[in-house]
Design an enzyme around this catalytic site. Structure first.
Site, mmCIF file in Angstrom:
data_model
loop_
_atom_site.group_PDB
_atom_site.id
_atom_site.type_symbol
_atom_site.label_atom_id
_atom_site.label_comp_id
_atom_site.label_asym_id
_atom_site.label_seq_id
_atom_site.Cartn_x
_atom_site.Cartn_y
_atom_site.Cartn_z
ATOM 1 N N CYS A 134 0.834 -1.208 0.000
ATOM 2 C CA CYS A 134 0.000 0.000 0.000
ATOM 3 C C CYS A 134 0.867 1.255 0.000
ATOM 4 O O CYS A 134 1.438 1.616 1.031
ATOM 5 C CB CYS A 134 -0.907 -0.021 1.232
ATOM 6 S SG CYS A 134 -1.819 1.505 1.472
ATOM 7 N N CYS A 137 -0.441 4.138 2.276
ATOM 8 C CA CYS A 137 -0.216 3.929 3.714
ATOM 9 C C CYS A 137 1.251 4.152 4.087
ATOM 10 O O CYS A 137 1.551 4.689 5.147
ATOM 11 C CB CYS A 137 -0.577 2.513 4.132
ATOM 12 S SG CYS A 137 -2.042 1.833 3.360
ATOM 13 N N ASP A 138 2.176 3.709 3.233
ATOM 14 C CA ASP A 138 3.570 3.583 3.673
ATOM 15 C C ASP A 138 4.584 4.462 2.956
ATOM 16 O O ASP A 138 5.760 4.474 3.339
ATOM 17 C CB ASP A 138 4.007 2.107 3.538
ATOM 18 C CG ASP A 138 3.168 1.195 4.420
ATOM 19 O OD1 ASP A 138 2.708 1.668 5.471
ATOM 20 O OD2 ASP A 138 2.967 0.023 4.061
#
Ligand code: NAP
Length: 315
Positions: A134, A137-138
């Site tokens: 992701c 997200c990261d």
């Protein structure tokens, strides 16, 4: 009776939320079992540039938030529960969740698909420690670091472009010498000076003590294996895996017809082989898995579920 619904919608991605919106507008008593999170795939998508009306500032999470708000506005209930088993044999369908049991005159399955893993040693152990599925997200963790993207489809290439906003260098590692992604997306990547390509290559091992420190790259043409280590100053690099998706349908196995890969078979009205059970979005057999087709499926499924109830549950 408690927990008796006109429609139970299983899954809260674009298909489930669109079905909830349409069911709510039709004044059906509807509940969405949203699992552990809402949004499905788009909740972890950095940009949604090809959904009509969603331009400039549109991210997966902002689009999801608007879909949720709209579904809520029309009165669909949402619960944080996941179906663990279903019984579709009777006229009233029974859905057993982790937290409660639901009875429904109709069911819309919208459980979508989940990211596939590479399956190499070290991948699972180092997930969240340098290995990610992701970018939204990261990406932030890889500010000024190097990242490798595995895959050559639309997702891999789009997320690679997104990651150039954070990483110092982005290398797309693809198992062939030609990308699968749409030409327009490919062009953007080829013109991006931060993106490099490692063709005909796969990652066969990921190594590190609590964080990714190196990975072994196998060239499928030359047969050569090369271990790449993180720069000393960095200590680590990122590996983002975008190698496709698998359907999330185990719970429904044996209850509705599926193809050999586990996607649910429906007709154009989203009807499965079981009366009163519909499927919508990425979980069903289809050629284009996109937000727009998921939303359309959800709308059709809800309208068809309403018609089914009117005909089959006459007082
Ligand atoms: P995909 O199209 O299935 O592509 C998966 C990629 O991963 C392919 O390049 C494949 O290589 C590679 N791959 C598969 N297994 C692998 C393995 N074990 N090791 C290394 N590489 C592997 O998946 P996707 O890109 O996630 O897209 C899924 C669907 O969503 C597609 O229909 C896509 O068009 C759609 N999508 C559209 C957009 C958009 O329109 N903006 C954005 C994202 C996704 P090969 O090419 O050799 O098979």
């Amino acid at each position: 009776m408690e927990n008796v619904y006109d429609v139970v919608i299983i899954g809260a991605g674009p298909a489930g939320l669109s079905a909830a919106l349409y069911a709510g507008r039709a004044k059906m008593k509807a509940v969405v079992l949203e699992g552990s999170k809402v949004g499905g795939q788009i909740a972890i998508t950095s940009e949604v540039a090809n959904y009509p009306g969603s331009i400039h500032d549109a991210t997966g999470p902002t689009l999801t938030a608007r879909m949720v708000e709209q579904a809520d506005e029309f009165g669909a209930e949402r619960v944080r529960d996941s179906a663990v088993s279903v019984d579709f044999s009777g006229k009233m369908k029974i859905i057993t969740g982790e937290k409660a049991t639901y009875q429904a005159k109709s069911v819309i399955i919208a459980t979508g698909a989940t990211p596939r893993i590479i399956g190499c040693p070290g991948e699972v152990e180092l997930t969240g420690k340098g290995v990610s599925y992701c970018a939204t997200c990261d990406a932030d963790f890889f500010q000024d670091l190097e990242v490798f993207i595995v895959g050559g489809g639309d997702t891999a290439v789009e997320e690679a472009i997104y990651l150039t906003k954070f990483a110092r260098k982005v290398t797309i590692v693809h198992r062939r010498d030609e990308l699968r992604a749409a030409k327009s997306i490919q062009e953007m990547a080829f013109n991006n000076p931060k993106i490099e390509f490692m063709w005909n290559s796969v990652i066969t091992e990921i190594k590190g003590d609590g964080i990714v420190e190196s990975a072994v790259f196998h060239n499928r043409v030359t047969g050569e294996d090369t271990e790449i280590f993180a720069h000393e100053d960095d200590g680590t690099f990122g590996i983002f895996v975008f190698v496709g998706y698998d359907p999330v349908g185990k719970v429904f196995k044996g209850c509705v017809d599926m193809d050999e890969t586990g996607y649910i078979v429906t007709d154009a009205q989203m009807k499965t082989n079981v009366e009163g059970v519909f499927a919508a979005g990425d979980i069903r057999v289809k050629t284009l898995r996109q937000v727009i087709t998921a939303a359309a499926d959800g709308a059709i499924a809800a309208v068809e579920a309403e018609k089914y109830i009117v005909h089959s549950f006459k007082e």
